[in-house]
Design a protein around this motif. Structure first.
Motif, PDB file in Angstrom:
ATOM      1  N   SER A   1       0.232   8.167   0.311  1.00 27.91           N
ATOM      2  CA  SER A   1      -0.911   8.688  -0.453  1.00 27.91           C
ATOM      3  C   SER A   1      -2.179   7.953  -0.076  1.00 27.91           C
ATOM      4  CB  SER A   1      -0.655   8.550  -1.964  1.00 27.91           C
ATOM      5  OG  SER A   1       0.489   9.288  -2.346  1.00 27.91           O
ATOM      6  N   PHE A   2      -3.318   8.639  -0.291  1.00 31.41           N
ATOM      7  CA  PHE A   2      -4.634   8.081   0.015  1.00 31.41           C
ATOM      8  C   PHE A   2      -5.472   8.080  -1.258  1.00 31.41           C
ATOM      9  CE2 PHE A   2      -2.856   9.868   3.810  1.00 31.41           C
ATOM     10  CZ  PHE A   2      -3.194   8.984   4.809  1.00 31.41           C
ATOM     11  N   TYR A   3      -6.302   7.019  -1.431  1.00 29.04           N
ATOM     12  CA  TYR A   3      -7.093   6.855  -2.643  1.00 29.04           C
ATOM     13  C   TYR A   3      -8.540   6.552  -2.283  1.00 29.04           C
ATOM     14  CZ  TYR A   3      -2.617   6.838  -4.987  1.00 29.04           C
ATOM     15  OH  TYR A   3      -1.370   7.210  -5.444  1.00 29.04           O
ATOM     16  N   GLY A   4      -9.430   6.939  -3.174  1.00 27.08           N
ATOM     17  CA  GLY A   4     -10.855   6.825  -2.930  1.00 27.08           C
ATOM     18  C   GLY A   4     -11.456   5.493  -3.312  1.00 27.08           C
ATOM     19  N   ILE A   5     -12.804   5.493  -3.425  1.00 32.97           N
ATOM     20  CA  ILE A   5     -13.554   4.261  -3.643  1.00 32.97           C
ATOM     21  C   ILE A   5     -13.186   3.594  -4.966  1.00 32.97           C
ATOM     22  CG2 ILE A   5     -15.881   3.321  -3.971  1.00 32.97           C
ATOM     23  CD1 ILE A   5     -16.876   5.484  -2.063  1.00 32.97           C
ATOM     24  N   ASN A   6     -12.978   4.392  -5.999  1.00 42.67           N
ATOM     25  CA  ASN A   6     -12.651   3.841  -7.312  1.00 42.67           C
ATOM     26  C   ASN A   6     -11.161   3.951  -7.637  1.00 42.67           C
ATOM     27  OD1 ASN A   6     -15.417   3.211  -8.048  1.00 42.67           O
ATOM     28  ND2 ASN A   6     -15.727   5.440  -8.197  1.00 42.67           N
ATOM     29  N   GLY A   7     -10.351   4.148  -6.608  1.00 43.84           N
ATOM     30  CA  GLY A   7      -8.920   4.229  -6.806  1.00 43.84           C
ATOM     31  C   GLY A   7      -8.425   5.605  -7.195  1.00 43.84           C
ATOM     32  N   GLU A   8      -9.297   6.620  -7.121  1.00 41.59           N
ATOM     33  CA  GLU A   8      -8.881   7.973  -7.484  1.00 41.59           C
ATOM     34  C   GLU A   8      -8.027   8.580  -6.370  1.00 41.59           C
ATOM     35  OE1 GLU A   8     -12.813   8.394  -5.296  1.00 41.59           O
ATOM     36  OE2 GLU A   8     -11.850   6.995  -6.693  1.00 41.59           O
ATOM     37  N   HIS A   9      -7.052   9.398  -6.776  1.00 42.01           N
ATOM     38  CA  HIS A   9      -6.161  10.013  -5.810  1.00 42.01           C
ATOM     39  C   HIS A   9      -6.909  11.046  -4.966  1.00 42.01           C
ATOM     40  CE1 HIS A   9      -3.112  13.120  -4.594  1.00 42.01           C
ATOM     41  NE2 HIS A   9      -2.497  12.038  -4.181  1.00 42.01           N
ATOM     42  N   VAL A  10      -6.715  10.993  -3.648  1.00 41.81           N
ATOM     43  CA  VAL A  10      -7.351  11.929  -2.729  1.00 41.81           C
ATOM     44  C   VAL A  10      -6.347  12.939  -2.193  1.00 41.81           C
ATOM     45  CG1 VAL A  10      -8.548  12.159  -0.510  1.00 41.81           C
ATOM     46  CG2 VAL A  10      -9.155  10.292  -2.071  1.00 41.81           C
ATOM     47  N   ALA A  11      -5.235  12.461  -1.673  1.00 41.65           N
ATOM     48  CA  ALA A  11      -4.240  13.363  -1.097  1.00 41.65           C
ATOM     49  C   ALA A  11      -2.926  12.620  -0.942  1.00 41.65           C
ATOM     50  CB  ALA A  11      -4.698  13.896   0.261  1.00 41.65           C
ATOM     51  N   THR A  12      -1.834  13.387  -0.848  1.00 42.84           N
ATOM     52  CA  THR A  12      -0.503  12.824  -0.623  1.00 42.84           C
ATOM     53  C   THR A  12       0.191  13.597   0.478  1.00 42.84           C
ATOM     54  OG1 THR A  12      -0.168  11.924  -2.850  1.00 42.84           O
ATOM     55  CG2 THR A  12       1.810  12.522  -1.607  1.00 42.84           C
ATOM     56  N   LEU A  13       0.778  12.861   1.399  1.00 44.15           N
ATOM     57  CA  LEU A  13       1.592  13.440   2.454  1.00 44.15           C
ATOM     58  C   LEU A  13       3.051  13.157   2.156  1.00 44.15           C
ATOM     59  CD1 LEU A  13      -0.300  12.521   5.737  1.00 44.15           C
ATOM     60  CD2 LEU A  13       0.368  14.812   5.042  1.00 44.15           C
ATOM     61  N   PRO A  14       3.840  14.164   1.792  1.00 42.78           N
ATOM     62  CA  PRO A  14       5.266  13.917   1.581  1.00 42.78           C
ATOM     63  C   PRO A  14       5.964  13.663   2.903  1.00 42.78           C
ATOM     64  CG  PRO A  14       4.788  16.253   1.402  1.00 42.78           C
ATOM     65  CD  PRO A  14       3.464  15.561   1.547  1.00 42.78           C
ATOM     66  N   ASN A  15       6.990  12.864   2.873  1.00 46.00           N
ATOM     67  CA  ASN A  15       7.763  12.614   4.083  1.00 46.00           C
ATOM     68  C   ASN A  15       8.749  13.759   4.268  1.00 46.00           C
ATOM     69  OD1 ASN A  15       9.203  11.660   6.228  1.00 46.00           O
ATOM     70  ND2 ASN A  15       9.765   9.707   5.303  1.00 46.00           N
ATOM     71  N   THR A  16       8.626  14.495   5.348  1.00 43.38           N
ATOM     72  CA  THR A  16       9.504  15.633   5.609  1.00 43.38           C
ATOM     73  C   THR A  16      10.859  15.207   6.155  1.00 43.38           C
ATOM     74  OG1 THR A  16       8.667  15.885   7.865  1.00 43.38           O
ATOM     75  CG2 THR A  16       7.513  17.077   6.112  1.00 43.38           C
ATOM     76  N   GLY A  17      11.008  13.909   6.453  1.00 46.57           N
ATOM     77  CA  GLY A  17      12.258  13.439   7.036  1.00 46.57           C
ATOM     78  C   GLY A  17      12.358  13.703   8.520  1.00 46.57           C
ATOM     79  N   LYS A  18      11.287  14.231   9.114  1.00 47.89           N
ATOM     80  CA  LYS A  18      11.292  14.544  10.533  1.00 47.89           C
ATOM     81  C   LYS A  18      10.346  13.606  11.274  1.00 47.89           C
ATOM     82  CE  LYS A  18      12.117  19.496   9.725  1.00 47.89           C
ATOM     83  NZ  LYS A  18      11.591  20.869   9.959  1.00 47.89           N
ATOM     84  N   SER A  19      10.617  13.395  12.540  1.00 42.79           N
ATOM     85  CA  SER A  19       9.739  12.594  13.386  1.00 42.79           C
ATOM     86  C   SER A  19       8.531  13.422  13.785  1.00 42.79           C
ATOM     87  CB  SER A  19      10.498  12.143  14.644  1.00 42.79           C
ATOM     88  OG  SER A  19      10.836  13.264  15.439  1.00 42.79           O
ATOM     89  N   TYR A  20       7.587  12.797  14.484  1.00 43.18           N
ATOM     90  CA  TYR A  20       6.423  13.534  14.968  1.00 43.18           C
ATOM     91  C   TYR A  20       6.840  14.641  15.939  1.00 43.18           C
ATOM     92  CZ  TYR A  20       3.253  10.118  12.891  1.00 43.18           C
ATOM     93  OH  TYR A  20       2.558   9.334  12.005  1.00 43.18           O
ATOM     94  N   VAL A  21       7.947  14.422  16.665  1.00 43.12           N
ATOM     95  CA  VAL A  21       8.430  15.451  17.583  1.00 43.12           C
ATOM     96  C   VAL A  21       9.030  16.608  16.805  1.00 43.12           C
ATOM     97  CG1 VAL A  21      10.065  15.949  19.438  1.00 43.12           C
ATOM     98  CG2 VAL A  21       8.839  13.756  19.402  1.00 43.12           C
ATOM     99  N   GLY A  22       9.808  16.302  15.754  1.00 45.16           N
ATOM    100  CA  GLY A  22      10.439  17.347  14.961  1.00 45.16           C
ATOM    101  C   GLY A  22       9.482  18.081  14.042  1.00 45.16           C
ATOM    102  N   ASP A  23       8.339  17.458  13.742  1.00 46.52           N
ATOM    103  CA  ASP A  23       7.320  18.077  12.883  1.00 46.52           C
ATOM    104  C   ASP A  23       6.004  18.076  13.661  1.00 46.52           C
ATOM    105  OD1 ASP A  23       5.721  19.015  10.894  1.00 46.52           O
ATOM    106  OD2 ASP A  23       6.054  17.356   9.505  1.00 46.52           O
ATOM    107  N   PRO A  24       5.792  19.055  14.550  1.00 48.08           N
ATOM    108  CA  PRO A  24       4.667  19.019  15.497  1.00 48.08           C
ATOM    109  C   PRO A  24       3.293  18.855  14.866  1.00 48.08           C
ATOM    110  CG  PRO A  24       6.214  20.767  16.055  1.00 48.08           C
ATOM    111  CD  PRO A  24       6.620  20.247  14.713  1.00 48.08           C
TER     112      PRO A  24
END
Length: 280
Positions: free
Chosen positions: A142-165
């Motif tokens: 997850s990524f957070y802003g200047i005051n600690g507010e939530h910006v975005a979340t990337l779930p882990n798909t369980g795949k590598s960069y090759v498996g998840d282009p």
């Protein structure tokens, strides 16, 4: 007793104690403390076999006669010169490695030894696996802003960069839109530099594969960090062949934001904090 001390003592750690054919060692927490039963053939340095038993920080090694021979193969010495071949009376040598049978288990990793141990995956006889009921699985970043507010979340798909282009591109796009904070500081040598900081957070849950359900009974592990990207090399190694650092991450304390975390980092690294933050 002399035969044992000359040929049979097996060194295991910096805390060895020798009793005839036995070696005993005890390791405190934080050191390598495997669970193991291993029969080894010895090698050129340690002729004779040994049986090693390890558990709960204790290791006992019993030196044995040569009931198991090391593995060896005849290798053509292609790099020897004529003088060496003439002196030795041969143009080959023995490539010798220990044979081991048994298992070791440490920090959730099981290794079963089935014969020759060459440190070469193409010839070594070993089977290894991380035990799924002992491991943590990464579930999000997850990524957070200047005051600690939530910006975005990337779930882990369980795949590598090759498996998840598209994974790498998605991560870079989110990073570019996440607010950063820029600080000016003087390095240990007085050089004025700047750093861009960004708050990231990782979460892991317990259990993998068929054992994911174990996370129902154990709290997740969460690590929040401040990502640092410097405008130039920093640290006492800069300018040398080892080089300084251009960026890395530091752990953040609970409730901490950009400036307090970076000020704490400056104190530790002998830097001087200069400017208040500004949004980049």
């Amino acid at each position: 007793m002399g035969m044992f001390s000359r040929h049979y003592h097996r060194r295991w750690s910096d805390h060895d104690h020798y009793f005839g054919p036995f070696t005993y060692a005890h390791e405190k927490r934080g050191h390598y403390r495997p669970l193991a039963i291993v029969l080894g053939s010895g090698d050129d340095e340690y002729p004779g076999c040994d049986l090693r038993l390890s558990g709960f920080g204790h290791t006992l090694i019993l030196a044995l006669p040569q009931v198991l021979k090391p593995w060896r193969r005849k290798v053509e010495a292609k790099t020897w010169d004529a003088a060496t071949i003439e002196r030795l009376g041969r143009d080959w040598y023995w490539d010798t490695h220990e044979r081991e049978y048994g298992f070791t288990c440490s920090e959730g990793h099981l290794s079963v030894m089935l014969g020759r141990q060459t440190n070469d995956s193409s010839t070594e006889q070993r089977w290894s696996k991380f035990l799924p009921w002992t491991q943590w699985r990464h579930v999000r970043k997850s990524f957070y802003g200047i005051n600690g507010e939530h910006v975005a979340t990337l779930p882990n798909t369980g795949k590598s960069y090759v498996g998840d282009p598209g994974r790498w591109e998605r991560e870079r796009a989110i990073e570019k839109t996440t607010p950063t904070v820029v600080f000016a500081f003087d390095d240990f040598d007085g050089e004025r530099l700047s750093v861009a900081t960004m708050i990231e957070e990782w979460e892991w849950k317990f259990g993998t594969g068929w054992f994911k359900w174990l996370s129902l009974f154990r709290a997740p592990k969460i690590r929040r960090s401040l990502d640092l990207r410097f405008s130039g090399e920093t640290g006492e190694r800069k300018g040398s062949w080892k080089g300084g650092t251009l960026g890395h991450s530091i752990d953040m304390l609970p409730g901490e934001l950009h400036e307090p975390a970076f000020r704490r980092y400056c104190i530790k690294q002998k830097m001087t904090f200069v400017s208040a933050h500004e949004a980049a």
